[in-house]
Design a protein around this motif. Structure first.
Motif, PDB file in Angstrom:
ATOM      1  N   UNK A 176     -80.349 -55.863  24.815  1.00 17.24           N
ATOM      2  CA  UNK A 176     -80.439 -54.492  25.332  1.00 17.24           C
ATOM      3  C   UNK A 176     -80.286 -54.461  26.844  1.00 17.24           C
ATOM      4  N   UNK A 177     -81.044 -55.301  27.496  1.00 18.36           N
ATOM      5  CA  UNK A 177     -81.018 -55.374  28.962  1.00 18.36           C
ATOM      6  C   UNK A 177     -79.624 -55.801  29.460  1.00 18.36           C
ATOM      7  N   UNK A 178     -79.090 -56.796  28.784  1.00 16.95           N
ATOM      8  CA  UNK A 178     -77.751 -57.326  29.133  1.00 16.95           C
ATOM      9  C   UNK A 178     -76.694 -56.227  29.058  1.00 16.95           C
ATOM     10  N   UNK A 179     -76.710 -55.502  27.965  1.00 14.28           N
ATOM     11  CA  UNK A 179     -75.696 -54.458  27.786  1.00 14.28           C
ATOM     12  C   UNK A 179     -75.849 -53.343  28.816  1.00 14.28           C
ATOM     13  N   UNK A 235     -74.298 -54.624  32.025  1.00 18.28           N
ATOM     14  CA  UNK A 235     -72.826 -54.589  31.960  1.00 18.28           C
ATOM     15  C   UNK A 235     -72.339 -53.160  32.208  1.00 18.28           C
ATOM     16  N   UNK A 236     -72.993 -52.250  31.528  1.00 20.08           N
ATOM     17  CA  UNK A 236     -72.652 -50.834  31.641  1.00 20.08           C
ATOM     18  C   UNK A 236     -72.711 -50.378  33.109  1.00 20.08           C
ATOM     19  N   UNK A 237     -73.764 -50.768  33.782  1.00 22.32           N
ATOM     20  CA  UNK A 237     -73.932 -50.400  35.192  1.00 22.32           C
ATOM     21  C   UNK A 237     -72.810 -50.995  36.048  1.00 22.32           C
ATOM     22  N   UNK A 238     -72.484 -52.250  35.755  1.00 20.34           N
ATOM     23  CA  UNK A 238     -71.462 -52.927  36.553  1.00 20.34           C
ATOM     24  C   UNK A 238     -70.093 -52.285  36.345  1.00 20.34           C
ATOM     25  N   UNK A 283     -67.644 -57.490  35.012  1.00 14.66           N
ATOM     26  CA  UNK A 283     -68.932 -56.833  34.783  1.00 14.66           C
ATOM     27  C   UNK A 283     -69.831 -57.736  33.935  1.00 14.66           C
ATOM     28  N   UNK A 284     -69.220 -58.311  32.903  1.00 15.87           N
ATOM     29  CA  UNK A 284     -69.915 -59.224  32.012  1.00 15.87           C
ATOM     30  C   UNK A 284     -70.498 -60.368  32.822  1.00 15.87           C
ATOM     31  N   UNK A 285     -69.648 -60.887  33.688  1.00 11.66           N
ATOM     32  CA  UNK A 285     -70.005 -62.038  34.467  1.00 11.66           C
ATOM     33  C   UNK A 285     -71.143 -61.746  35.427  1.00 11.66           C
ATOM     34  N   UNK A 286     -71.049 -60.570  36.016  1.00 11.24           N
ATOM     35  CA  UNK A 286     -72.074 -60.149  36.980  1.00 11.24           C
ATOM     36  C   UNK A 286     -73.430 -60.030  36.283  1.00 11.24           C
TER      37      UNK A 286
END
Lengths: 399, 399
Positions: free
Chosen positions: B122-125, B128-131, B141-144
């Motif tokens: 949940x936190x990860x997604x 990603x969304x924010x990035x 974004x994934x990487x960040x």
């Protein structure tokens, strides 16, 4: 100033066209001769031999005063819509008359035939409907019904002849428009449409002339059959683009697009009807030349011309959906003018019934954008992308 | 009989691939090595350098026992779907393990990273969304997000490395499938992906090798970097088709189809999102080479790879609508086998979870027809239409 109009393709311009143009001016007594000309794709469903700019140049050099583009949607349509487009534009330009070449050469038989069919339209349409059901092509069905109606009676138009048929559609279009424009006809002379060039004659068919260009015939020899300005304009076009327009040349792109679209996709393009999409797809799979391809697809029912019109729309990506949005031409795209043509436009300004467009950038409706798109598709078929003339040049001017 | 699986493109097969194949067999202790291989179009959104038949030949000659085609819909998809397609097929084939090359070369960090992200999905997604909202590409974004989660901690997978990322997706796909298939990884050796051929080394990048073929390097010189069987298969492919697959070669057809479709049409093809259709259309209007075209279209947000995947789908005519109908691979298309591979299939027959397809004629669902269609589009790009191998040949056999 009086104007007369002609509806032309000039694919390419030759001495037969010169005769038609000269006679139209004489017979009509007009000061100004206006040609509505097809753009990059033609009524027989083919890319033009040379682009509309080269053909405009030929027309102006031969004394045409105004060249107006027949929009793609009409230029590539069956005879009745082609005629409607052309006559609508000539009417909008304020022409007193229009003049078509015919095998018959006299206007009375056309008017008599028109009246007969108008009087008995219900019966006529029923007969066409019956004939189509027997599996013949639409033009054949029309002809059969007409022959039965007219019977052995003398004095009617012979609607088995291609130019007579077109002339008849022009008259029909003018009547439907309630236009005051008057029909005039001139006897066609010289070569039959498909005759090859015969040495020593001064009139040759457009087909024969195109063949001669592909065979790289000399300027001197070609000048027997067409004005030298036409020969030079064509030679220059070939130098610029590396070749002339033809389905042979466009076939690799056409074939790719047929195979990419697959039958389900093909069905959506204008004029594609009645399950022919599978035949088109299967033929494209195996046939390496356009000629072999078209021979596989055409039939008694689907004539070469009809199939080629479908192919034109598949090639350019023009759909039934787009076609249905068009009701009537919405603009006059000016491709070229003489001093007299310019003068006419200036004087008639207030009487011209549609917006006069001199530059593509001003074409902002979907019909006009389609003409620009057709140029882009045409140029790609020749392996080029030069759109400069289309976008940035003013109309050609022969002062 | 134990089997291990690898997911490959072999574009083209070289000594690095040979090392990977040999190590996979050694490290897994398997009797049979199965490769799921992309077909005519690749994950970076490109036509393959040589067709899938030539690449199957190279694989078999180098000791691969079974070559199974990764369907177009997965072969040309972003990493997670590419991985899902490949792992699903290897699982259906009854592989005990799969083996991927990685920059890291040990499996524990991958499993640790997988567990961390699974626990905190949940936190990860959200991260990603924010990035993505800041305008960076999805992989960035994934990487960040990942770097923020993992922090400075040792012992996790380094997901900045392209092969590590792909490996991670394989593990993720296997877990999601609830497959018993076990992940193995092998350290990648030799040239970096984009390095040109360096004289004297035995491993070169696929990119460098493709370049060498375009420059018509000799068989002797190329044989330093790839098995001679690969060199010969490629030379024969080039003789048959006149060239190799590349966007440079396919660009005239791609360009025509972009211009024909216009922005409204382009939007419907798979992966085309967020208003990029206008940029694609405008760039095609003016750019005469693929390289100039792609440089105009790609950006920080839309990477070259992502744009190329869009272009692949535009080129083949693969739409969002079609893409959405696919849930999971529905067949195993057998491209080639060794004696051991054939033996394995015979013994495992009852345990194989999807229909095994040996001939294109048996591919009657939409996913399979798309693979045949992709071959047709690929061959046209090379100016050919030879579909014989696709339709009439049995799988290649190296006994």
């Amino acid at each position: 100033m009086k104007a007369t109009g002609i509806i032309v393709e000039y694919n390419p311009f030759h001495n037969g066209h010169l005769h038609h143009a000269t006679s139209a001016k004489e017979k009509s007594g007009a000061d100004v001769l206006i040609a509505v000309m097809s753009g990059q794709f033609l009524q027989r469903g083919e890319p033009a031999f040379a682009d509309k700019w080269a053909r405009t140049e030929m027309a102006l050099a031969a004394g045409i005063d105004l060249v107006i583009e027949l929009p793609y949607a009409y230029a590539t349509a069956q005879a009745s819509d082609f005629a409607k487009g052309g006559i609508t534009l000539l009417d909008a330009l304020g022409c007193e008359s229009f003049c078509f070449g015919s095998e018959q050469g006299a206007i009375e038989p056309f008017l008599r035939s028109y009246k007969l069919l108008a009087d008995r339209r219900g019966q006529y349409e029923q007969m066409i409907h019956e004939a189509v059901k027997t599996g013949v092509s639409y033009p054949m069905a029309l002809n059969k019904a007409y022959t039965e109606l007219v019977g052995e009676t003398e004095g009617f138009a012979d609607l088995k002849q291609p130019n007579n048929i077109l002339g008849f559609h022009y008259i029909d279009a003018a009547k439907k428009l309630n236009s005051p424009i008057q029909p005039i006809t001139i006897q066609r002379i010289g070569a039959n449409f498909h005759d090859p060039i015969r040495s020593g004659t001064a009139i040759a068919s457009a087909t024969g002339i195109r063949k001669a260009f592909f065979e790289d015939t000399s300027i001197e020899e070609l000048s027997v059959y067409m004005p030298e300005a036409s020969v030079l304009a064509l030679k220059r076009f070939a130098e610029e683009t590396g070749s002339f327009g033809s389905w042979n040349r466009f076939y690799p792109l056409l074939r790719y697009t047929i195979l990419r679209e697959r039958p389900d996709g093909i069905r959506k393009f204008a004029e594609v009807t009645e399950g022919i999409e599978n035949l088109i797809y299967d033929a494209a799979k195996t046939e390496d030349t356009f000629e072999n391809f078209i021979v596989r697809v055409k039939s008694k029912r689907f004539t070469r011309t009809r199939v080629q019109r479908m192919l034109t729309h598949i090639y350019t990506g023009f759909t039934w959906e787009q076609l249905r949005t068009f009701q009537t031409p919405t603009y006059l795209r000016l491709l070229g003018m003489s001093a007299a043509g310019r003068n006419y436009l200036n004087r008639q300004k207030k009487n011209i019934g549609l917006p006069l467009i001199s530059r593509a950038a001003s074409l902002d409706d979907s019909m006009g954008k389609l003409d620009i798109h057709a140029t882009s598709m045409y140029m790609l078929g020749l392996g080029k992308t030069a759109m400069k003339k289309e976008y940035t040049s003013p109309p050609l001017y022969f002062g």
